[in-house]
Design an enzyme around this catalytic site. Sequence first.
Site, PDB file in Angstrom:
ATOM      1  N   ASP A   1       3.640  -2.330  -1.376  1.00 20.40           N
ATOM      2  CA  ASP A   1       3.219  -0.943  -1.452  1.00 20.40           C
ATOM      3  C   ASP A   1       1.912  -0.789  -2.233  1.00 20.40           C
ATOM      4  OD1 ASP A   1       3.808   2.031  -1.312  1.00 20.40           O
ATOM      5  OD2 ASP A   1       3.823   1.754  -3.486  1.00 20.40           O
TER       6      ASP A   1
ATOM      7  N   GLU B   1      -0.049  -2.487   2.044  1.00 20.60           N
ATOM      8  CA  GLU B   1      -0.584  -1.151   2.227  1.00 20.60           C
ATOM      9  C   GLU B   1      -1.845  -1.075   1.383  1.00 20.60           C
ATOM     10  OE1 GLU B   1       0.585   3.563   1.653  1.00 20.60           O
ATOM     11  OE2 GLU B   1       1.425   2.043   0.309  1.00 20.60           O
TER      12      GLU B   1
END
Length: 619
Positions: free
Chosen positions: A270, A307
């Site tokens: 993330d 990400e």
Amino acid sequence: MEIDIRKRNIGLNFNENGEAEIRLWAPLAAQVSVLKGDGELTLALVDEGYGYWHLQTDQLRAHDQFAFKINPLTGGETLNRADPASLFQEEGPQGRSTAFDVNAFQWTDVDWKGVNLNDLIIYELHTGTFTSDGDFASIESKLDYLVELGITAIEIMPVAQFSGNRNWGYDGVFPFAVQNSYGGPLALQHLVNACHAKGLAVILDVVYNHVGPEGNYFSDFGPYFTDKYHTPWGKAINFDDAGCDAVRNFFIENALMWFRDFHIDALRLDAVHAIKDLSPVHILEEIKTYIEKLSQFTGRAYQLIVELDLNDERYIRPQSEYGYGMDAQWVDEFHHALRVCTGQTKEGYYSDFNGVTDLAKSYRDAYVYTGQYSAHQQRKFGMPLQQVSGAKFVVFSQNHDQVGNRMLGERSSKLVSFEMLKVMAAAVFCSPFLPLIFMGEEWAETNPFQFFVSHSDEELIEAVRKGRKAEFAAFHNNGDTPEPQAVSTFERSKPDWEKIGESKHKTMLSYYKTLIALRKEHPVLANLDRNTVHAEAFSEKNCLVLKRWKDSEEIMALFNFSKQIQTLSIDQAFQHAPVLLDSTLIKWNGPNPKSNQVSAEGQITLFPESILILYKTDV
């Protein structure tokens, strides 16, 4: 402490003799003991140096409850804390840890070698809302459905233990512990084993940029955080400040564990742009190095997907070329350009995008911003890509962020027409990148996916509430933000599986199956060579023509994002080409009884909000 890729080296683990081996990093402790159960047994740990404490004992068994008793170096009150590397918080983040033997599970996937990166067709899901039961076992009941759909990998939003039973998962406070309300670590192992038996890879979201707020006691053990940097979600993790060596090892061990002990195929890391590290070797690069060692040891391939919103090729460049070696990254810019094509209001970060012009650039270059000025960011942004495969990029028309971070969490089915949904899906599956769909998207789910939490601290609940309202200030939304703490917000966010047999929902599901099959079976669409892509935008018509080829075969995809009939000129070579897909056909609930025809002058008329894919071969 040296990292042994063959086994977990921190927390409580069981050796081949069934004895518990405990290793805890607690440089802020003067003395550490382990408490079994309600305190019926206290065992002292031995100081190993460099802040590590160790114990080997036959007094602890799997399923025993335990905690650490810490006497701080600074004196003061003795602390009882769960294991920061706990595998199972059966009592939740505020409770004791549960001893779990991660090696006890009997795996049957010995012949599983994974899914090639190029072949990933990803289905993102949230365990708590994907099914009515909201656990790992119920995901297993949907695996045959996913296989029939054509999916090759599921991506599970974070499962690290968080407070309560309702959370997106990005506020986890025990990175090694599998959420108790989802079924815990054993149920996750069972799910992964079942996925592999069905031919499905498993991608797991992990968060290495911060730790959630409620039940976060890391600072009682050591300098896990640094004040050198800040993140939007909490204190930055200490990857390059004093005491960082053990912190780096902690997260390297975490990545190794998911691959080795849970047989996960890929991790999605993330928001890695929020990982701050000025060390000579970036933490992502060091994680990659250890994962490659593990891959050599097990004979299985593992991927790290990030990400990233920096448009910085360094992250996905091989380590041999002074990159971090990440295998792929999400490309939000493709999504943003696509959304503007469909009429999304140009507010917030959408204000930087110009519809078909930028979508055509993303088809060609992956990144839209490659060094030009960004009005939204008020600076030049991004860098041009060199020779990078399309398999390095994951694209989507929806995902948990782009749906759930809208104020009301509306899915595309509430924002655009049924016809436009088909165009958006085709835009993703015709790309030379890895496609991802978000749970329920394939049947045009109308239930929202909203932001939800289940904290117990009233001040924290109010802070989350205010934070959500502030987040939408740039989008000038009117109305009230859904209450994150409310059970109703969580319940509204569950897809309605009954819809898949109903009218247009059934049609959309069939359409997605056709698109996915084309993507997998057609050699041109399956080819991820970015050098075999040409995209041309017709901004005055809000149309785009995408050409892709492989050897003697070529496809032409004609997108009409406008609400009017548009006419385009096409190459003579395609004037008599067969149709691979026409979204306007009656079988897809479209207005057209037969496929569009090309005139003798080479003109083709496109229905409003439509996609037409033509195919030719020189053989």
